[in-house]
Design a protein around this motif. Sequence first.
Motif, PDB file in Angstrom:
ATOM      1  N   SER A 153       0.814  -1.229   0.000  1.00 48.71           N
ATOM      2  CA  SER A 153       0.000   0.000   0.000  1.00 48.71           C
ATOM      3  C   SER A 153       0.841   1.269   0.000  1.00 48.71           C
ATOM      4  N   SER A 154       2.154   1.128   0.244  1.00 49.71           N
ATOM      5  CA  SER A 154       3.003   2.302   0.446  1.00 49.71           C
ATOM      6  C   SER A 154       3.562   2.882  -0.843  1.00 49.71           C
ATOM      7  N   GLY A 155       3.784   2.031  -1.855  1.00 49.90           N
ATOM      8  CA  GLY A 155       4.519   2.493  -3.030  1.00 49.90           C
ATOM      9  C   GLY A 155       5.997   2.528  -2.687  1.00 49.90           C
ATOM     10  N   PRO A 156       6.711   3.595  -3.034  1.00 51.42           N
ATOM     11  CA  PRO A 156       8.118   3.697  -2.630  1.00 51.42           C
ATOM     12  C   PRO A 156       8.248   3.561  -1.119  1.00 51.42           C
ATOM     13  N   ALA A 157       9.371   3.008  -0.666  1.00 49.79           N
ATOM     14  CA  ALA A 157       9.579   2.756   0.763  1.00 49.79           C
ATOM     15  C   ALA A 157       9.289   3.994   1.601  1.00 49.79           C
ATOM     16  N   LEU A 158       8.701   3.776   2.776  1.00 46.09           N
ATOM     17  CA  LEU A 158       8.263   4.890   3.619  1.00 46.09           C
ATOM     18  C   LEU A 158       9.412   5.721   4.181  1.00 46.09           C
ATOM     19  N   PHE A 159      10.647   5.179   4.173  1.00 46.09           N
ATOM     20  CA  PHE A 159      11.760   6.016   4.636  1.00 46.09           C
ATOM     21  C   PHE A 159      12.080   7.116   3.626  1.00 46.09           C
ATOM     22  N   ARG A 220       4.472  13.456   0.515  1.00 45.40           N
ATOM     23  CA  ARG A 220       4.746  12.412  -0.458  1.00 45.40           C
ATOM     24  C   ARG A 220       3.461  11.706  -0.889  1.00 45.40           C
ATOM     25  N   LYS A 221       3.541  10.911  -1.954  1.00 43.84           N
ATOM     26  CA  LYS A 221       2.413  10.139  -2.463  1.00 43.84           C
ATOM     27  C   LYS A 221       2.540   8.686  -2.012  1.00 43.84           C
ATOM     28  N   TYR A 222       1.406   7.993  -1.935  1.00 42.37           N
ATOM     29  CA  TYR A 222       1.380   6.606  -1.499  1.00 42.37           C
ATOM     30  C   TYR A 222       0.773   5.706  -2.575  1.00 42.37           C
ATOM     31  N   GLY A 223       1.160   4.445  -2.541  1.00 44.20           N
ATOM     32  CA  GLY A 223       0.666   3.492  -3.528  1.00 44.20           C
ATOM     33  C   GLY A 223      -0.842   3.355  -3.517  1.00 44.20           C
ATOM     34  N   PHE A 224      -1.462   3.399  -2.328  1.00 45.84           N
ATOM     35  CA  PHE A 224      -2.911   3.204  -2.234  1.00 45.84           C
ATOM     36  C   PHE A 224      -3.709   4.287  -2.963  1.00 45.84           C
ATOM     37  N   GLU A 225      -3.077   5.419  -3.244  1.00 51.36           N
ATOM     38  CA  GLU A 225      -3.779   6.481  -3.973  1.00 51.36           C
ATOM     39  C   GLU A 225      -4.058   6.088  -5.422  1.00 51.36           C
ATOM     40  N   ASN A 226      -3.386   5.040  -5.919  1.00 52.56           N
ATOM     41  CA  ASN A 226      -3.613   4.563  -7.287  1.00 52.56           C
ATOM     42  C   ASN A 226      -4.654   3.457  -7.371  1.00 52.56           C
ATOM     43  N   TRP A 227      -5.120   2.972  -6.233  1.00 52.03           N
ATOM     44  CA  TRP A 227      -6.020   1.818  -6.246  1.00 52.03           C
ATOM     45  C   TRP A 227      -7.427   2.205  -6.686  1.00 52.03           C
TER      46      TRP A 227
END
Length: 287
Positions: A153-159, A220-227
């Motif tokens: 759900s994160s996309g690129p690593a959260l760090f 930043r953007k997150y992977g879940f925004e593309n779902w």
Amino acid sequence: MKLVAKTLAGLEDICASELQEIGAKNIKVHRRAVQFEGDLKVLYAANFNCRTAISILIELKKFYAKSAEDLYQRVKDYNWNDHMMLDQTFAVHATANSKIFHHSKFASLKVKDAIADFFREIYGQRPNVSVDRPDVQIEVHIRDTSVTLLLNSSGPALFKRGYRQRTGLAPMNECLAAGILKLAKYRVEEPLIDFCCGSGTLLFEALLIGKNIAPGLIGRKYGFENWVDFKPKIYEEVKEEAQGRVNSKRVNIKGYDINRKMITFARHNKENCEYFEEIRFYTSDLR
């Protein structure tokens, strides 16, 4: 939902406490991972607020596979329309500790083909794969014959918070920096001085902790925004609640480094976030 937070060895308990703060349930600590349960709001909040999590995964399906064909068929039988569309790109990352699946790349290839063929049978076309910036990231964990399918759900690593554009040769991971500060029980009321600050990671993370600024507020953007089932209204609630928790406490945070170039990098990174104004950097020999 059954969820997993990946973290660094030694930071599992810190990560678990962060998840508890955002409302996660049934938390179980493992090596480099924390299992928990929650709804969509908890999923979004875990990504937005956790400082020591590297990624947040959703468990989609668990099954047994005794052959490559078994793996392919069980993945293909899953309804991937629930998570992605034909015109979206995807990527698969596999880890395998199995006598059947000797190579993780082979396993990831079978899973990729199964997902692509799922769409091809319905629409007559296969979605594209993107290794660098996929819209949807799928993870496969295989142990012996046990297979777990997960959605990242994160996309690129959260760090990758978004503020650190310039670094030296061996920059500290932001999650590790936050974890060290929490293990050291850093308090905003105390001055914090880093005499070998490099590009400033420890100091930036200290300010975020001290002022209770969620990493997600940096933008930043997150992977879940593309779902396909992304719920913007719930996500806005998470952001508003995080903004409401920010405090206005004064900080005394300073960084020194003998390398003028690193201080230049630190000052550049400081300009990437409006919250970092109070941090001061100086070129100086430790002695």
